[in-house]
Design a protein around this motif. Structure first.
Motif, PDB file in Angstrom:
ATOM      1  N   HIS A  58     -31.189 -25.988  35.537  1.00  7.35           N
ATOM      2  CA  HIS A  58     -30.595 -26.536  36.760  1.00  7.35           C
ATOM      3  C   HIS A  58     -31.247 -27.858  37.161  1.00  7.35           C
ATOM      4  N   TYR A  59     -32.579 -27.930  37.026  1.00  9.46           N
ATOM      5  CA  TYR A  59     -33.280 -29.135  37.462  1.00  9.46           C
ATOM      6  C   TYR A  59     -32.907 -30.338  36.600  1.00  9.46           C
ATOM      7  N   ALA A  60     -32.807 -30.132  35.296  1.00 19.53           N
ATOM      8  CA  ALA A  60     -32.453 -31.229  34.401  1.00 19.53           C
ATOM      9  C   ALA A  60     -31.070 -31.776  34.724  1.00 19.53           C
ATOM     10  N   VAL A  61     -30.137 -30.886  35.030  1.00 24.36           N
ATOM     11  CA  VAL A  61     -28.779 -31.324  35.370  1.00 24.36           C
ATOM     12  C   VAL A  61     -28.780 -32.072  36.699  1.00 24.36           C
TER      13      VAL A  61
ATOM     14  N   SER B 177     -34.773 -23.730  57.200  1.00 31.43           N
ATOM     15  CA  SER B 177     -35.912 -22.893  56.842  1.00 31.43           C
ATOM     16  C   SER B 177     -35.492 -21.823  55.853  1.00 31.43           C
ATOM     17  N   ALA B 178     -36.457 -21.362  55.068  1.00 31.08           N
ATOM     18  CA  ALA B 178     -36.210 -20.301  54.096  1.00 31.08           C
ATOM     19  C   ALA B 178     -37.497 -19.522  53.885  1.00 31.08           C
ATOM     20  N   ASN B 179     -37.350 -18.224  53.670  1.00 33.40           N
ATOM     21  CA  ASN B 179     -38.469 -17.333  53.367  1.00 33.40           C
ATOM     22  C   ASN B 179     -38.034 -16.496  52.169  1.00 33.40           C
ATOM     23  N   LEU B 180     -38.477 -16.893  50.957  1.00 28.80           N
ATOM     24  CA  LEU B 180     -37.918 -16.337  49.733  1.00 28.80           C
ATOM     25  C   LEU B 180     -39.007 -15.908  48.761  1.00 28.80           C
ATOM     26  N   SER B 181     -38.636 -14.998  47.873  1.00 31.76           N
ATOM     27  CA  SER B 181     -39.501 -14.582  46.772  1.00 31.76           C
ATOM     28  C   SER B 181     -38.693 -14.635  45.482  1.00 31.76           C
ATOM     29  N   CYS B 182     -39.324 -15.050  44.390  1.00 31.85           N
ATOM     30  CA  CYS B 182     -38.628 -15.134  43.111  1.00 31.85           C
ATOM     31  C   CYS B 182     -39.653 -15.094  41.982  1.00 31.85           C
TER      32      CYS B 182
ATOM     33  N   LYS C  41     -41.852 -24.406  34.402  1.00 33.37           N
ATOM     34  CA  LYS C  41     -40.403 -24.533  34.388  1.00 33.37           C
ATOM     35  C   LYS C  41     -39.878 -24.625  35.820  1.00 33.37           C
ATOM     36  N   PHE C  42     -38.988 -25.604  36.065  1.00 35.04           N
ATOM     37  CA  PHE C  42     -38.375 -25.716  37.382  1.00 35.04           C
ATOM     38  C   PHE C  42     -37.319 -24.632  37.572  1.00 35.04           C
ATOM     39  N   ALA C  43     -37.198 -24.152  38.802  1.00 33.19           N
ATOM     40  CA  ALA C  43     -36.184 -23.157  39.149  1.00 33.19           C
ATOM     41  C   ALA C  43     -35.522 -23.570  40.460  1.00 33.19           C
ATOM     42  N   LEU C  44     -34.213 -23.368  40.553  1.00 34.09           N
ATOM     43  CA  LEU C  44     -33.486 -23.630  41.797  1.00 34.09           C
ATOM     44  C   LEU C  44     -33.757 -22.485  42.758  1.00 34.09           C
ATOM     45  N   LEU C  45     -34.419 -22.797  43.873  1.00 36.45           N
ATOM     46  CA  LEU C  45     -34.820 -21.754  44.810  1.00 36.45           C
ATOM     47  C   LEU C  45     -33.746 -21.463  45.844  1.00 36.45           C
ATOM     48  N   THR C  46     -33.196 -22.515  46.446  1.00 35.88           N
ATOM     49  CA  THR C  46     -32.169 -22.321  47.481  1.00 35.88           C
ATOM     50  C   THR C  46     -31.433 -23.630  47.705  1.00 35.88           C
ATOM     51  N   THR C  47     -30.325 -23.553  48.445  1.00 36.80           N
ATOM     52  CA  THR C  47     -29.534 -24.723  48.801  1.00 36.80           C
ATOM     53  C   THR C  47     -29.281 -24.718  50.299  1.00 36.80           C
ATOM     54  N   PHE C  48     -29.569 -25.829  50.949  1.00 33.42           N
ATOM     55  CA  PHE C  48     -29.306 -25.990  52.376  1.00 33.42           C
ATOM     56  C   PHE C  48     -28.047 -26.822  52.572  1.00 33.42           C
ATOM     57  N   THR C  49     -27.314 -26.523  53.634  1.00 35.01           N
ATOM     58  CA  THR C  49     -26.150 -27.321  54.019  1.00 35.01           C
ATOM     59  C   THR C  49     -26.543 -28.253  55.145  1.00 35.01           C
ATOM     60  N   GLY C  50     -26.277 -29.540  54.954  1.00 30.29           N
ATOM     61  CA  GLY C  50     -26.585 -30.496  55.994  1.00 30.29           C
ATOM     62  C   GLY C  50     -25.706 -30.301  57.223  1.00 30.29           C
ATOM     63  N   ARG C  51     -26.222 -30.675  58.363  1.00 29.28           N
ATOM     64  CA  ARG C  51     -25.462 -30.588  59.617  1.00 29.28           C
ATOM     65  C   ARG C  51     -25.657 -31.866  60.415  1.00 29.28           C
ATOM     66  N   THR C  52     -24.657 -32.182  61.216  1.00 29.69           N
ATOM     67  CA  THR C  52     -24.713 -33.368  62.057  1.00 29.69           C
ATOM     68  C   THR C  52     -25.508 -33.068  63.320  1.00 29.69           C
ATOM     69  N   ALA C  53     -25.740 -34.108  64.137  1.00 30.08           N
ATOM     70  CA  ALA C  53     -26.463 -33.926  65.387  1.00 30.08           C
ATOM     71  C   ALA C  53     -25.731 -32.976  66.326  1.00 30.08           C
ATOM     72  N   ALA C  54     -24.406 -32.881  66.181  1.00 30.36           N
ATOM     73  CA  ALA C  54     -23.622 -31.976  67.016  1.00 30.36           C
ATOM     74  C   ALA C  54     -23.636 -30.543  66.489  1.00 30.36           C
ATOM     75  N   GLY C  55     -24.326 -30.311  65.369  1.00 29.28           N
ATOM     76  CA  GLY C  55     -24.408 -28.971  64.809  1.00 29.28           C
ATOM     77  C   GLY C  55     -23.267 -28.623  63.883  1.00 29.28           C
TER      78      GLY C  55
ATOM     79  N   VAL D 133     -38.435 -25.518  42.679  1.00 27.21           N
ATOM     80  CA  VAL D 133     -39.876 -25.259  42.650  1.00 27.21           C
ATOM     81  C   VAL D 133     -40.328 -25.125  41.206  1.00 27.21           C
ATOM     82  N   ARG D 134     -41.577 -25.451  40.996  1.00 28.09           N
ATOM     83  CA  ARG D 134     -42.203 -25.315  39.673  1.00 28.09           C
ATOM     84  C   ARG D 134     -43.652 -24.907  39.883  1.00 28.09           C
ATOM     85  N   ALA D 135     -44.111 -23.945  39.109  1.00 32.75           N
ATOM     86  CA  ALA D 135     -45.496 -23.477  39.182  1.00 32.75           C
ATOM     87  C   ALA D 135     -46.160 -23.686  37.831  1.00 32.75           C
ATOM     88  N   ASP D 136     -47.296 -24.375  37.833  1.00 31.78           N
ATOM     89  CA  ASP D 136     -48.051 -24.645  36.610  1.00 31.78           C
ATOM     90  C   ASP D 136     -49.365 -23.879  36.629  1.00 31.78           C
ATOM     91  N   ILE D 137     -49.600 -23.057  35.624  1.00 31.76           N
ATOM     92  CA  ILE D 137     -50.888 -22.375  35.472  1.00 31.76           C
ATOM     93  C   ILE D 137     -51.848 -23.368  34.840  1.00 31.76           C
TER      94      ILE D 137
END
Length: 230
Positions: A51-54, A182-187, A193-207, A219-223
Motif C-alpha cells: 500500500h505504501y509503495a502505491v 484521532s485513532a486508537n488502534l492495534s495491529c 515494512k510499511f502498513a496502512l493503519l487507518t484513513t481519515f476523512t477531511g472536514r471543513t471548518a463548518a464540520g 506506520v513502520r516499525a524497525d527492529i
C-alpha cells in the motif's frame, strides 16, 4: 571435556542474554493526503508492492502529498510518545468586572471604563500531532504487535457567543473551534515494512465532509540491532 563444557556454558549465557536483552524499536508514521477521487482510484490499484509503495507513486505523480512524518524510538513492550504541538490558551469562563473602591483624594465619583466581561478561567489545547506507540516483538522475531494512539488537532475558527461593541471597539465573546482526527488502534506489522493503519476523512471548518481530502496514515516499525562493545 572441560573445553566442551566451557563452550556449552558460554553458549547458554549468550542465549539467555539475547533472550532477556530488550530490543530497541524505531516506529515511523507517515501521513499522506489525496483527493477523494484519487483515493477511490488508489483502492482499486494493484497492491502487490504494498500500500505504501502505491501511495508514494501517487505522490510522485503529483496526485497526493506528504503531510507529516514522525519518528519515535523505544524498547519492545515499552510505551513511547511524542508531541509536535503549539499550546493554544483560550478563556472558558467570564465574569462581570467589579468596580474598585474610591481612590483617596478624589471627591468626585470615580467610574473607571471597563468592558462588560472579563475572562476568569482558561484552558489549553495542544494544536498539532500527538503520537503514542507501544511495539512488542513477537516470538518469530520478525513480526511486531503495535498499538498506536494518534491525535491531530487544527484550529478552524471561532463560534460567536455574544456580540458586543463598546467605546473601545468590538468586544465579542468567542470560543475557538478545533478539528480533531484521532485513532486508537492495534495491529500486527512486519519488521521494516510499511502498513496502512487507518484513513481519515477531511472536514471543513463548518464540520462538513471535505471531498478534496483523504488522509492515509502509514506506520513502520524497525527492529534495531544493538552492538555491544567488548
Amino acid at each position: 571435556m572441560m573445553i566442551r563444557l566451557s563452550l556449552l556454558f558460554l553458549l547458554t549465557a549468550l542465549l539467555a542474554h539475547a533472550h532477556t536483552d530488550p530490543k530497541s524499536i524505531r516506529v515511523h508514521s507517515v501521513l499522506i493526503s489525496m483527493p477523494q477521487r484519487e483515493y477511490v482510484a488508489y483502492t482499486r490499484m494493484d497492491k502487490e508492492d504494498g500500500h505504501y509503495a502505491v501511495a508514494m507513486q501517487q505522490v510522485k505523480a503529483g496526485k497526493a502529498s506528504v503531510l507529516d512524518v514522525n519518528c519515535v524510538t523505544t524498547y519492545s513492550g515499552v510505551k513511547a510518545s511524542l508531541e509536535s504541538i503549539r499550546e493554544f490558551i483560550y478563556p472558558t469562563e467570564y465574569e462581570p468586572p467589579q468596580l474598585p473602591s474610591q481612590p483617596d483624594g478624589i471627591e468626585e465619583p470615580f467610574v473607571p471604563k471597563l468592558r462588560t466581561e472579563l475572562p476568569t478561567a482558561f484552558e489549553t489545547r495542544n494544536l498539532g500531532t500527538t503520537l503514542e506507540v507501544e511495539p512488542t516483538v513477537l516470538e518469530d522475531g520478525s513480526t511486531l504487535s503495535l498499538r498506536v494512539i494518534v491525535e491531530l488537532v487544527d484550529p478552524v475558527g471561532y463560534s460567536l457567543w455574544l456580540k458586543y461593541r463598546d467605546e473601545f471597539g468590538q468586544a465579542d465573546m468567542k470560543m475557538p473551534l478545533f478539528l480533531t482526527k484521532s485513532a486508537n488502534l492495534s495491529c500486527k506489522v512486519k519488521n521494516q515494512k510499511f502498513a496502512l493503519l487507518t484513513t481519515f476523512t477531511g472536514r471543513t471548518a463548518a464540520g462538513e465532509l471535505d471531498r478534496n481530502q483523504k488522509i492515509l496514515m502509514f506506520v513502520r516499525a524497525d527492529i534495531m540491532a544493538i552492538k555491544h562493545e567488548e
